[in-house]
Scaffold this active site. Structure first.
Site, PDB file in Angstrom:
ATOM      1  N   HIS A   1      -5.019  -3.121 -27.376  1.00 17.98           N
ATOM      2  CA  HIS A   1      -5.056  -3.870 -28.632  1.00 17.98           C
ATOM      3  C   HIS A   1      -4.312  -3.163 -29.758  1.00 17.98           C
ATOM      4  O   HIS A   1      -3.477  -3.756 -30.441  1.00 17.98           O
ATOM      5  CB  HIS A   1      -6.504  -4.112 -29.062  1.00 17.98           C
ATOM      6  CG  HIS A   1      -7.338  -4.830 -28.049  1.00 17.98           C
ATOM      7  ND1 HIS A   1      -6.835  -5.810 -27.230  1.00 17.98           N
ATOM      8  CD2 HIS A   1      -8.648  -4.717 -27.724  1.00 17.98           C
ATOM      9  CE1 HIS A   1      -7.798  -6.270 -26.442  1.00 17.98           C
ATOM     10  NE2 HIS A   1      -8.898  -5.621 -26.727  1.00 17.98           N
TER      11      HIS A   1
ATOM     12  N   ASP B   1      -3.936 -10.164 -23.667  1.00 16.92           N
ATOM     13  CA  ASP B   1      -4.529  -9.280 -24.668  1.00 16.92           C
ATOM     14  C   ASP B   1      -4.952 -10.212 -25.796  1.00 16.92           C
ATOM     15  O   ASP B   1      -4.115 -10.743 -26.524  1.00 16.92           O
ATOM     16  CB  ASP B   1      -3.514  -8.249 -25.168  1.00 16.92           C
ATOM     17  CG  ASP B   1      -4.120  -7.246 -26.156  1.00 16.92           C
ATOM     18  OD1 ASP B   1      -4.955  -7.672 -26.977  1.00 16.92           O
ATOM     19  OD2 ASP B   1      -3.767  -6.068 -26.112  1.00 16.92           O
ATOM     20  N   HIS B   2      -6.267 -10.433 -25.936  1.00 15.34           N
ATOM     21  CA  HIS B   2      -6.694 -11.515 -26.827  1.00 15.34           C
ATOM     22  C   HIS B   2      -6.338 -11.258 -28.286  1.00 15.34           C
ATOM     23  O   HIS B   2      -6.283 -12.196 -29.090  1.00 15.34           O
ATOM     24  CB  HIS B   2      -8.190 -11.808 -26.670  1.00 15.34           C
ATOM     25  CG  HIS B   2      -9.101 -10.789 -27.240  1.00 15.34           C
ATOM     26  ND1 HIS B   2      -9.586  -9.729 -26.516  1.00 15.34           N
ATOM     27  CD2 HIS B   2      -9.639 -10.665 -28.477  1.00 15.34           C
ATOM     28  CE1 HIS B   2     -10.374  -9.001 -27.269  1.00 15.34           C
ATOM     29  NE2 HIS B   2     -10.417  -9.537 -28.470  1.00 15.34           N
TER      30      HIS B   2
END
Length: 479
Positions: free
Chosen positions: A242, A179-180
């Site tokens: 996110h 999950d960036h």
């Protein structure tokens, strides 16, 4: 500075956009910082019949879009790249991949370490993982780490099926779900901010917090992702992963914890306590929207975008109120919001304190804002001012703790993968809880027909998003 790492990267989807736009530039930054130097190689795989030389040219071209470095440095870096045409369903191709990886391991003395990176469509994740296992690609002397990009499923059932397939080939401890946002510096620093500021941490509970707001706003539309958005929407694309992970960073217990298992247990406990929604509560606690053209008519409405149905009911905006059934957070609304074609790009957390915080020596009704994006300043505001200028002393940092914007999100996460640090990745138990919560909303929405489009491009979303907070006597801080 992290010491030099050794590994063979096998990137499934090595010819694709994600690899060229995110992975190769990040690997190049690690090469320049000597985290990667002599003992690594990258094998790109895809269906296209490329040669090693052509593949290296595409890598260099992708770097030229981001860096002004001497091309000679890029060419030296690209010598570590190799290509194999690959059919994910063909066992023979995995055997050839195994042989190539073994050859490169000897050539670059990579320590028999393997990073298998899934930069491909999610429907292939299980197939590739199973073949890696059945065709003997995993080494016995080094590590074998599987990296998976989102989306991890599109609902709880598909996520369970996917996890079941992958778990047959890789144990949970070797699975790194990207999950960036967890690679962004501010998000990673939230536990440190809490741990190093006792008054703030003491205020983070239902006695002193009025509400917490998480906003992930974008000014652009879906651009060339219309086909993907038609299957996802903002609820799946942004809220389930996110937004939930950001909430996990700000609301989990024990911010001083360092061990990955402890940190993830605290997040799992938090997500397991998500207050369940009835269908009627979905109607009152969540708002969806879809952007129309702008006031001048120059920008496309969502339904006019490429690969989007003319009568699409997919949302490009979501706002909602999330609550938790814990002693610490019961009764505190977490207002979340994410959307396309909003007035500006901004990613932020606004912690709205109540008047009782004066007991702690904090100005009543203060707002602590954590700015996540580098373009926002990647810093902390108190009542709209930089924390150094706000005239309050409940947030302080030693000089060395200042944010230096040193690493991009993917660069940071790749270092973690090479180091075996799973703190900033998502566990299956977390995903199971968040998917269960999101499915309730999705099922309710899929049973109804919304009146779309319902907000003009360049605005803050549908009016109902404002009313969501006003009904509780609150308002959005970023407005």
């Amino acid at each position: 500075m992290a010491k030099e790492k050794s590994a063979i990267f096998i990137i499934f989807g090595g010819s694709g956009d994600l690899a060229h736009r995110k992975l190769y530039p990040s690997l190049f930054r690690l090469y320049k910082s000597k985290v990667l130097k002599d003992h690594f190689a990258v094998i790109g795989t895809a269906r296209r019949p490329w040669s090693d030389d052509y593949f290296r040219e595409t890598v260099i071209t992708s770097l030229e879009d981001y860096f002004d470095d001497d091309k000679e440095i890029m060419e030296e870096f690209a010598k570590h790249f190799f290509y194999q045409s690959h059919d994910v369903n063909d066992s023979e191709h995995y055997i050839a991949l195994k042989n190539l990886a073994g050859k490169l391991d000897d050539q670059f003395e990579a320590g028999h370490n393997r990073v298998y990176y899934m930069a491909i469509a999610p429907r292939f994740f299980g197939t590739v993982a199973e073949h890696i296992n059945s065709e003997g690609l995993k080494t016995k002397d080094g590590y074998n780490r599987l990296v998976i990009e989102k989306p991890f499923g599109r609902d709880l059932d598909s996520a369970c099926e996917l996890n079941g397939n992958i778990s047959k080939a890789f144990p949970e401890d070797d699975i790194y779900r990207i999950d960036h946002y967890l690679g962004k510096e501010m998000v990673q620093d939230i536990p440190n901010i809490r741990a190093n500021n006792p008054k703030l941490e003491q205020a983070l509970n239902n006695k002193y917090v009025s509400n917490i707001q998480v906003t992930l706003a974008e000014s652009i539309g879906v651009e060339d992702r219309g086909g993907y958005y038609e299957t996802a929407g903002v609820l799946r694309d942004m809220i389930q992963n996110h937004v939930m992970q950001i909430i996990g960073a700000i609301a989990s217990d024990d911010p001083k914890a360092k061990e990955a298992k402890v940190i993830h247990k605290n997040k799992c406990d938090l997500f397991a306590s998500l207050k369940e929604l009835s269908p009627e509560e979905v109607d009152t606690e969540f708002v969806r929207g879809q952007y129309d053209t702008d006031k001048t008519g120059e920008k496309k409405a969502y339904r006019q975008e490429d690969n989007v149905a003319e009568d699409s009911n997919i949302e490009t905006f979501v706002a909602g109120k999330i609550e938790f059934n814990t002693d610490r957070w019961s009764g505190v609304p977490f207002y979340v919001r994410s959307g396309k074609r909003m007035p500006d790009k901004s990613s932020r957390i606004d912690i709205v304190l109540n008047d009782k915080v004066k007991e702690l020596g904090i100005r009543p009704n203060s707002v602590v804002t954590l700015l996540i994006e580098k373009e926002d300043g990647n810093s902390i505001l108190i009542n709209g001012l930089n924390y150094k200028d706000a005239g309050q002393d409940f947030i302080e940092f030693p000089e060395e703790a200042e944010f230096d914007n040193a690493r991009e999100a993917y660069e940071s996460l790749i270092i973690d993968i090479l180091s075996g640090n799973r703190v900033h990745f998502t566990l299956w138990d977390e995903l199971r809880s968040t998917w269960k919560y999101i499915d309730t909303i999705r099922e309710r929405w899929d049973s109804q027909t919304p009146e779309f489009p319902n907000y003009i491009s360049g605005t803050m979303g549908p009016d109902a998003a404002e009313m969501l907070l006003e009904r509780d006597g609150n308002s959005w801080i970023w407005d």
